[in-house]
Design a protein around this motif. Sequence first.
Motif, PDB file in Angstrom:
ATOM      1  N   VAL A  56      71.916  48.832  43.808  1.00  0.00           N
ATOM      2  CA  VAL A  56      71.835  49.547  42.525  1.00  0.00           C
ATOM      3  C   VAL A  56      72.755  48.886  41.507  1.00  0.00           C
ATOM      4  CG1 VAL A  56      72.338  51.739  41.366  1.00  0.00           C
ATOM      5  CG2 VAL A  56      71.156  51.740  43.562  1.00  0.00           C
ATOM      6  N   ASP A  57      73.986  48.574  41.938  1.00  0.00           N
ATOM      7  CA  ASP A  57      74.938  47.922  41.035  1.00  0.00           C
ATOM      8  C   ASP A  57      74.473  46.515  40.678  1.00  0.00           C
ATOM      9  OD1 ASP A  57      76.596  50.161  41.063  1.00  0.00           O
ATOM     10  OD2 ASP A  57      77.736  49.433  42.797  1.00  0.00           O
ATOM     11  N   ALA A  58      73.946  45.785  41.681  1.00  0.00           N
ATOM     12  CA  ALA A  58      73.492  44.416  41.431  1.00  0.00           C
ATOM     13  C   ALA A  58      72.328  44.371  40.446  1.00  0.00           C
ATOM     14  CB  ALA A  58      73.087  43.756  42.752  1.00  0.00           C
ATOM     15  N   ALA A  59      71.497  45.425  40.458  1.00  0.00           N
ATOM     16  CA  ALA A  59      70.347  45.470  39.549  1.00  0.00           C
ATOM     17  C   ALA A  59      70.730  45.951  38.156  1.00  0.00           C
ATOM     18  CB  ALA A  59      69.268  46.382  40.129  1.00  0.00           C
ATOM     19  N   GLY A  60      71.991  46.329  37.967  1.00  0.00           N
ATOM     20  CA  GLY A  60      72.458  46.772  36.656  1.00  0.00           C
ATOM     21  C   GLY A  60      71.988  48.154  36.268  1.00  0.00           C
ATOM     22  N   LEU A  61      71.643  48.994  37.253  1.00  0.00           N
ATOM     23  CA  LEU A  61      71.201  50.353  36.939  1.00  0.00           C
ATOM     24  C   LEU A  61      72.407  51.245  36.639  1.00  0.00           C
ATOM     25  CD1 LEU A  61      68.426  50.838  39.672  1.00  0.00           C
ATOM     26  CD2 LEU A  61      68.180  50.051  37.315  1.00  0.00           C
ATOM     27  N   ASP A  62      72.174  52.288  35.868  1.00  0.00           N
ATOM     28  CA  ASP A  62      73.219  53.213  35.442  1.00  0.00           C
ATOM     29  C   ASP A  62      73.331  54.339  36.473  1.00  0.00           C
ATOM     30  OD1 ASP A  62      74.869  55.098  34.259  1.00  0.00           O
ATOM     31  OD2 ASP A  62      74.015  54.824  32.257  1.00  0.00           O
ATOM     32  N   ARG A  63      74.399  54.303  37.269  1.00  0.00           N
ATOM     33  CA  ARG A  63      74.561  55.306  38.332  1.00  0.00           C
ATOM     34  C   ARG A  63      74.649  56.724  37.769  1.00  0.00           C
ATOM     35  NH1 ARG A  63      78.489  54.131  43.342  1.00  0.00           N
ATOM     36  NH2 ARG A  63      77.873  52.032  43.947  1.00  0.00           N
ATOM     37  N   LYS A  64      75.420  56.908  36.711  1.00  0.00           N
ATOM     38  CA  LYS A  64      75.592  58.241  36.141  1.00  0.00           C
ATOM     39  C   LYS A  64      74.265  58.801  35.654  1.00  0.00           C
ATOM     40  CE  LYS A  64      80.387  57.516  34.606  1.00  0.00           C
ATOM     41  NZ  LYS A  64      80.995  58.584  35.437  1.00  0.00           N
ATOM     42  N   LEU A  65      73.470  57.961  35.014  1.00  0.00           N
ATOM     43  CA  LEU A  65      72.169  58.409  34.511  1.00  0.00           C
ATOM     44  C   LEU A  65      71.231  58.741  35.664  1.00  0.00           C
ATOM     45  CD1 LEU A  65      70.307  58.942  32.143  1.00  0.00           C
ATOM     46  CD2 LEU A  65      69.727  56.495  32.105  1.00  0.00           C
ATOM     47  N   LEU A  66      71.261  57.908  36.726  1.00  0.00           N
ATOM     48  CA  LEU A  66      70.423  58.186  37.896  1.00  0.00           C
ATOM     49  C   LEU A  66      70.804  59.516  38.534  1.00  0.00           C
ATOM     50  CD1 LEU A  66      70.305  54.652  39.591  1.00  0.00           C
ATOM     51  CD2 LEU A  66      68.412  55.834  38.455  1.00  0.00           C
ATOM     52  N   ALA A  67      72.106  59.802  38.641  1.00  0.00           N
ATOM     53  CA  ALA A  67      72.548  61.074  39.224  1.00  0.00           C
ATOM     54  C   ALA A  67      72.046  62.252  38.406  1.00  0.00           C
ATOM     55  CB  ALA A  67      74.071  61.099  39.326  1.00  0.00           C
ATOM     56  N   ARG A  68      72.154  62.158  37.058  1.00  0.00           N
ATOM     57  CA  ARG A  68      71.716  63.266  36.205  1.00  0.00           C
ATOM     58  C   ARG A  68      70.209  63.444  36.278  1.00  0.00           C
ATOM     59  NH1 ARG A  68      75.194  60.948  32.412  1.00  0.00           N
ATOM     60  NH2 ARG A  68      73.431  60.351  31.082  1.00  0.00           N
ATOM     61  N   ARG A  69      69.469  62.324  36.260  1.00  0.00           N
ATOM     62  CA  ARG A  69      68.005  62.427  36.305  1.00  0.00           C
ATOM     63  C   ARG A  69      67.519  62.961  37.647  1.00  0.00           C
ATOM     64  NH1 ARG A  69      65.703  57.008  33.093  1.00  0.00           N
ATOM     65  NH2 ARG A  69      66.016  57.890  30.987  1.00  0.00           N
ATOM     66  N   GLY A  70      68.153  62.522  38.728  1.00  0.00           N
ATOM     67  CA  GLY A  70      67.760  63.045  40.042  1.00  0.00           C
ATOM     68  C   GLY A  70      68.018  64.531  40.146  1.00  0.00           C
ATOM     69  N   ALA A  71      69.191  64.969  39.669  1.00  0.00           N
ATOM     70  CA  ALA A  71      69.513  66.396  39.714  1.00  0.00           C
ATOM     71  C   ALA A  71      68.549  67.199  38.847  1.00  0.00           C
ATOM     72  CB  ALA A  71      70.949  66.620  39.256  1.00  0.00           C
ATOM     73  N   ALA A  72      68.272  66.693  37.648  1.00  0.00           N
ATOM     74  CA  ALA A  72      67.355  67.404  36.750  1.00  0.00           C
ATOM     75  C   ALA A  72      65.968  67.533  37.369  1.00  0.00           C
ATOM     76  CB  ALA A  72      67.279  66.671  35.409  1.00  0.00           C
ATOM     77  N   ALA A  73      65.512  66.471  38.058  1.00  0.00           N
ATOM     78  CA  ALA A  73      64.182  66.504  38.665  1.00  0.00           C
ATOM     79  C   ALA A  73      64.098  67.544  39.775  1.00  0.00           C
ATOM     80  CB  ALA A  73      63.821  65.123  39.206  1.00  0.00           C
ATOM     81  N   VAL A  74      65.092  67.546  40.686  1.00  0.00           N
ATOM     82  CA  VAL A  74      65.045  68.488  41.806  1.00  0.00           C
ATOM     83  C   VAL A  74      65.256  69.919  41.321  1.00  0.00           C
ATOM     84  CG1 VAL A  74      66.079  69.116  44.009  1.00  0.00           C
ATOM     85  CG2 VAL A  74      65.791  66.709  43.421  1.00  0.00           C
ATOM     86  N   LEU A  75      66.156  70.120  40.345  1.00  0.00           N
ATOM     87  CA  LEU A  75      66.359  71.464  39.798  1.00  0.00           C
ATOM     88  C   LEU A  75      65.100  71.965  39.110  1.00  0.00           C
ATOM     89  CD1 LEU A  75      69.973  71.068  38.382  1.00  0.00           C
ATOM     90  CD2 LEU A  75      69.267  72.539  40.280  1.00  0.00           C
ATOM     91  N   LYS A  76      64.381  71.084  38.435  1.00  0.00           N
ATOM     92  CA  LYS A  76      63.112  71.479  37.815  1.00  0.00           C
ATOM     93  C   LYS A  76      62.113  71.930  38.881  1.00  0.00           C
ATOM     94  CE  LYS A  76      59.326  69.666  34.946  1.00  0.00           C
ATOM     95  NZ  LYS A  76      58.264  70.222  35.789  1.00  0.00           N
ATOM     96  N   MET A  77      62.030  71.161  39.980  1.00  0.00           N
ATOM     97  CA  MET A  77      61.128  71.560  41.072  1.00  0.00           C
ATOM     98  C   MET A  77      61.474  72.955  41.574  1.00  0.00           C
ATOM     99  SD  MET A  77      60.814  68.170  43.496  1.00  0.00           S
ATOM    100  CE  MET A  77      61.114  66.536  42.842  1.00  0.00           C
ATOM    101  N   MET A  78      62.783  73.201  41.775  1.00  0.00           N
ATOM    102  CA  MET A  78      63.220  74.454  42.371  1.00  0.00           C
ATOM    103  C   MET A  78      63.034  75.637  41.427  1.00  0.00           C
ATOM    104  SD  MET A  78      66.823  73.344  44.135  1.00  0.00           S
ATOM    105  CE  MET A  78      66.936  72.270  45.553  1.00  0.00           C
ATOM    106  N   LEU A  79      63.554  75.513  40.194  1.00  0.00           N
ATOM    107  CA  LEU A  79      63.698  76.668  39.320  1.00  0.00           C
ATOM    108  C   LEU A  79      62.553  76.844  38.330  1.00  0.00           C
ATOM    109  CD1 LEU A  79      67.509  76.251  38.563  1.00  0.00           C
ATOM    110  CD2 LEU A  79      66.445  77.800  40.206  1.00  0.00           C
TER     111      LEU A  79
END
Length: 563
Positions: free
Chosen positions: A262-285
């Motif tokens: 993930v780091d080698a590909a230059g992806l934004d870890r913080k953004l990935l964490a927020r997007r993953g959480a938002a996606a799963v929370l959307k599924m749940m709630l």
Amino acid sequence: MLWQAIGAARDLSRVHEIASVLIHYGFSDLVRRVGLGKVLERAGRVLHWRTPEEFAHLDPPERVRRALEELGPTFIKLGQVLAARVDLFPPEWIAEFGKLQDAAPAAPFDHIRAQLTEDLGQAPEAVFAELEVEPLAAASLAQVHRARLADGRTVVLKVRRPGIRPLVEADLHLLARLAELLEAEASELRRYRPREVVREFTLSLRRELDFAAECRNAERIAANFADHPEVVIPAIHWNWCGERLNVQDYVEGIAGRNLAAVDAAGLDRKLLARRGAAAVLKMMLEDGLFHADPHPGNVFYLAGNRIAFIDFGMVGRLSEERRHEVAVMLFGLVSGDSEAVADVLLEWRSGDEGDSAADPERLRRDIDAFVDQYKGVPLKRLDLGAMLSDLMALLREHGLALPPELSLLVKAFITLEGMGRQLDPDFDIAAEARPLLQQVLLAHRSPAAAARRGWRSLGDALELLAGLPQDLGSLLRAGRRGRLRLQIDVVSLAQAVDQLDRAISRMTIGIVTAALIIGTAILMTVVRDPALAGLRTFGLLGFLGTVLGGLWVLLSIWRSGRR
């Protein structure tokens, strides 16, 4: 009952294997108590009851986990389901169950070719431009092969292992019988609700064996994210999908475990964490259909900081009312409203806790103390996953269990926060969840939602009124025929009646014994009574009767005291 269990499984060898593995890992006492050893010995199967020294020092959770691994696919899947029951098992057990990896040696492609040809309707070579015979992955129920379509798209084939369903069904039948035996014979295991767990596991595993159901789940979740390009769900190719075959797009991305990539590909870890959480929370709630196992192996990170989810064999479903209750509970934890949290948890009681369930007022006091310790803590320092884990420990202490879909939600929520903190140590799931929780609560109170609930209640009431004449007619006909019965089962009253019955029995025997003593004393003074060994015969018989009656009363009192 045990013979019925063996008859249902139709496999005495499998019963012998299960008993042998349990004894091997130090559970011989359990085998004795449920009667497995006795029945197998009658059938001529010899069991070695000694536990190897190498396992004697292991903790019970590790021994159980190793036993499940040795017993094979069905029991490994059972352990994975138990890993979601954070409301029943303490953290050390959940951690051990979480180590169960569903991996198995791959079956040679020649063994699955006939089944694959049958499911595709023609030879695999006629459908795919390329097909890799070496699988990408292999598990107990299926294995995955990569292929390329004629138009150049890369897909994966998830193929169910030939002949796996009959083997799984035999184990499920045997597990159901063993769960009944455990609840009847091992009182200390009843709080783990073996029958409920096995019922839940049976439904889950049968759904997982149906790959068409998995495809439908994936399509429904993909439709829910149609307006969210940052979330990717692989497309399903229904032309070739069915109960035993799932064909979907291949995801070319970075596996969730590979943070270095993930780091080698230059992806934004913080953004990935927020997007993953938002996606799963959307599924749940919001959607009510959520990925029940969002661990790193089922998540991929793509270019553009997108996230892909795969493997929808295990999903959770929440009704609109349940989603509102979840939002109330989580918002209560975040905002420090202990009364709201207690109300929801009491509403979630399964109803079959029996005497093990705690007093509601005591539960409220404990929850109030639990929530109070987090009041004033800044939101970014609030570890919501740890709070939920502690809350589940509180439920276990009070003998309460969550409905299965809610235990899946709690486990998925805890897993989600763990993944988020791996990506971003400062990840704050409470801050991510709070806006969506407020949105769900406001939507529940909106005029449209209130009107919808009102119409639903009115429809239920009208349906009840419409059926009332027919129900009353059936009731009157049953009364005229003498078939109307009223049955009231009061557990505490039944126990009191049983104790009273035993007391009256002891009193009766005591009176008879006292009468025998008096009668014997009178008979011993009668000269005409024939003598036996120097004693009056009838007097001797009366004396023996008093001794037996007295011993019976003493034994009964002793046994009652032990109970």
